[in-house]
Design a protein around this motif. Structure first.
Motif, PDB file in Angstrom:
ATOM      1  N   GLN A  13       0.625  -1.135  -0.062  1.00 41.49           N
ATOM      2  CA  GLN A  13       0.031  -0.077   0.047  1.00 41.49           C
ATOM      3  C   GLN A  13       0.989   1.317  -0.073  1.00 41.49           C
ATOM      4  O   GLN A  13       2.064   1.336   0.199  1.00 41.49           O
ATOM      5  CB  GLN A  13      -0.871   0.008   1.194  1.00 41.49           C
ATOM      6  N   PRO A  90       2.022   4.942  -5.571  1.00 43.21           N
ATOM      7  CA  PRO A  90       1.524   4.334  -6.808  1.00 43.21           C
ATOM      8  C   PRO A  90       2.482   4.358  -8.024  1.00 43.21           C
ATOM      9  O   PRO A  90       2.334   3.796  -8.874  1.00 43.21           O
ATOM     10  CB  PRO A  90      -0.106   4.746  -7.020  1.00 43.21           C
ATOM     11  N   THR A 122       3.931  -3.440  -7.049  1.00 43.94           N
ATOM     12  CA  THR A 122       2.651  -2.760  -7.014  1.00 43.94           C
ATOM     13  C   THR A 122       2.538  -2.179  -6.047  1.00 43.94           C
ATOM     14  O   THR A 122       2.334  -2.605  -4.936  1.00 43.94           O
ATOM     15  CB  THR A 122       1.675  -3.967  -7.582  1.00 43.94           C
ATOM     16  N   SER A 124      -0.576   0.040  -4.280  1.00 44.08           N
ATOM     17  CA  SER A 124      -1.944   0.378  -4.329  1.00 44.08           C
ATOM     18  C   SER A 124      -2.262   1.706  -3.468  1.00 44.08           C
ATOM     19  O   SER A 124      -1.464   2.116  -2.480  1.00 44.08           O
ATOM     20  CB  SER A 124      -2.957  -0.560  -3.751  1.00 44.08           C
TER      21      SER A 124
END
Length: 125
Positions: A13, A90, A122, A124
């Motif tokens: 995250q 991100p 990745t 988020s």
């Protein structure tokens, strides 16, 4: 035969940290580093280090958030570098590639002769 193997990617995250590793084998490298790439864009320089002098260089987009480091030894002819990534956002989402060469610590993709397969990071929101 030369191998560069990355590990440590994953899904995190925004605001999280992540550490990537890359182990090179098959020959001795003087310079190793990290690049990243998103679909449709060129490979972007992230960071690099000199095995002999310890000199380090960072791409502008990661300065102050990412830290490259290396083991202070060659273990059975293997060399390992790390990329500690903090305050991820991100925009850091990409495939991260390890790169190595014997001649110079460049910041261009063309400066490096050997590449790993890449590890996906990745982030988020």
């Amino acid at each position: 035969q030369v191998h560069l193997v990355e590990s440590g990617g994953g899904l995190v995250q925004a605001g999280d940290s992540l550490r990537l590793s890359c182990t090179a084998s098959g020959r001795a490298f003087s310079f190793m580093g990290w690049f990243r790439q998103v679909p449709g864009k060129e490979r972007e320089f992230v960071a690099a280090t000199s095995w002999g002098t310890g000199n380090i260089s960072y791409g502008d987009s990661v300065k102050g958030r990412f830290t490259i480091s290396r083991d202070n030894y060659r273990d059975n002819d293997k060399q390992t570098i790390y990329l500690q990534m903090k305050s991820l956002n991100p925009e850091d989402t990409a495939v991260y590639y390890c790169a190595a060469n014997m001649w110079a610590m460049g910041i261009l993709e063309s400066d490096y002769d050997y590449w790993g397969q890449g590890t996906q990071v990745t982030v988020s929101s």
